[in-house]
Design an enzyme around this catalytic site. Structure first.
Site, PDB file in Angstrom:
ATOM      1  NE  ARG A 257      -2.011   1.798   3.455  1.00 39.55           N
ATOM      2  CZ  ARG A 257      -1.931   1.555   4.762  1.00 39.55           C
ATOM      3  NH1 ARG A 257      -2.544   0.512   5.273  1.00 39.55           N
ATOM      4  NH2 ARG A 257      -1.207   2.326   5.545  1.00 39.55           N
ATOM      5  CG  HIS A 261      -6.421   2.454   6.192  1.00 36.33           C
ATOM      6  ND1 HIS A 261      -6.532   1.172   5.712  1.00 36.33           N
ATOM      7  CD2 HIS A 261      -7.617   2.737   6.768  1.00 36.33           C
ATOM      8  CE1 HIS A 261      -7.738   0.694   5.984  1.00 36.33           C
ATOM      9  NE2 HIS A 261      -8.417   1.636   6.626  1.00 36.33           N
ATOM     10  CE1 TYR A 270       0.834   2.346   8.510  1.00 35.75           C
ATOM     11  CE2 TYR A 270      -0.375   4.014   9.739  1.00 35.75           C
ATOM     12  CZ  TYR A 270      -0.218   3.259   8.593  1.00 35.75           C
ATOM     13  OH  TYR A 270      -1.075   3.421   7.543  1.00 35.75           O
TER      14      TYR A 270
END
Length: 372
Positions: A257, A261, A270
């Protein structure tokens, strides 16, 4: 079936490497040139859809958009391997696959705009509504495939999910039911390394997600999710197997990805930028372009034609989403049940009276009959 036939490979299947060179494989053949050109066009369109949707979010025209930038090979491959009688069960991140399956881009954005749960005719396109809860669509997909089997229909169901969905109970139930009742469904896991902020290492201790298939008695396979040629070959094989009565299978695509998100997520909290940059060289679009250019199958004229087609899609998205929706408050109650209950009717009248008192809506128009 021997138990050894269930075990996925140690490394993901790859037919075109990062430089665009072909990789020989004993089982899976490289798709023909016309198929690869069609896939490349899909990648170009998918990338433009992702970019345009991101811009529409920033303009306030979309409420949210889960980008599949970098995962377009999985999206395009999923749509291309299905026949006209097959069904796709997508997630919220699979808008590119939904559009590639024939849904109008503006209709595919309705859910993400916040107007309706599904803005398209699911039966006409054989695409189920995009599912926001993790893994719930897998149960629906299996049930649909079982029903098609009972009716004797020529239908294979392709059920999409992410790596995070494999930790849900619905994933287990769907896999177990599909295997026990031998239904024509293919589970396609797009392993993009993160379930929002949770890395794969916190999701499973299995050698791979494809290995989970073994415990259910179905074959699993791993594929380079950024190699659209390999995705087409591996997924196509699984769909053909299901169509021939071979039952379900699990395909894990190793991808990444590249963006957050959703637009509401700060992925810098993160993961490191160096990690993201390491995947830039694995871009599925760049990889296939290099291959097709080296073989002479792709020239400047074709590139321009594909880019122009992608821009037409983006233009249609902008035009549709820059138009304010004509909303009818009664729709909140009109489609809950086939026949409206007295309780729902009472709630509607309470809301109607409140709206009339507010003076925000002309009581003689929408509230007294509606537009649908």
């Amino acid at each position: 079936m021997l138990h050894t036939d269930l075990i996925p490979r140690d490394t993901a299947v790859q037919l075109i490497d990062q430089s665009g060179a072909t990789v020989g494989d004993d089982r899976y053949a490289l798709p023909d040139t016309d198929t690869l050109l069609a896939a490349y066009r899909g990648l170009v369109e998918g990338r433009r859809i992702n970019d345009q949707a991101g811009a529409l979010v920033r303009q306030g025209r979309l409420a949210v958009y889960p980008s599949s930038h970098g995962q377009e090979a999985c999206q395009v491959g999923a749509a291309m391997v299905l026949g006209s009688t097959d069904w796709l069960f997508p997630t919220y991140r699979d808008s590119v696959a939904v559009i590639a399956r024939g849904v109008a881009p503006a209709d595919a954005m309705v859910l993400l705009k916040g107007d309706w749960h599904s803005g398209y005719d699911v039966r006409a396109h054989r695409v189920a509504p995009q599912a926001t809860p993790l893994a719930t669509q897998l149960l629906h997909a299996v049930g649909f495939a079982q029903a098609a089997k009972h009716r004797g229909e020529d239908t294979v169901v392709l059920a999409l999910c992410g790596d995070g969905a494999t930790s849900e109970g619905d994933f287990h139930e769907a896999m177990n039911f599909a295997a026990v009742f031998h239904v024509p469904v293919v589970f396609f896991v797009q392993n993009n390394e993160f379930a929002i902020s949770v890395p794969l290492a916190r999701q499973t201790a299995a050698p791979s997600l494809a290995h989970k298939a073994v415990g259910y008695g179905m074959p699993g396979q791993r594929v380079d999710g950024n190699d659209v040629a390999a995705v087409l070959a591996v997924l196509g094989d699984a769909v053909s197997r299901a169509r021939a009565g071979g039952g379900p299978s699990l395909i894990e695509a190793h991808t990444y990805r590249m963006q957050a998100h959703t637009n509401a997520d700060d992925d810098t909290r993160y993961r490191e930028r160096d990690e993201v940059q390491a995947w830039v060289a694995r871009d599925p679009l760049v990889r296939l372009r290099a291959h097709l250019t080296s073989t002479g199958a792709l020239d400047a004229e074709a590139e321009e034609r594909f880019a122009a087609g992608a821009e037409e899609i983006a233009t249609a998205m902008r035009a549709a989403l820059n138009t304010d929706a004509d909303l009818d408050p009664e729709d909140l109650f009109r489609f809950v049940t086939a026949t409206r209950s007295p309780q729902l009717d009472e709630q509607w009248h309470l809301l109607r009276d409140e709206i009339e008192r507010s003076g925000l809506v002309d009581a003689g128009s929408t509230l007294n009959g509606g537009h649908r």
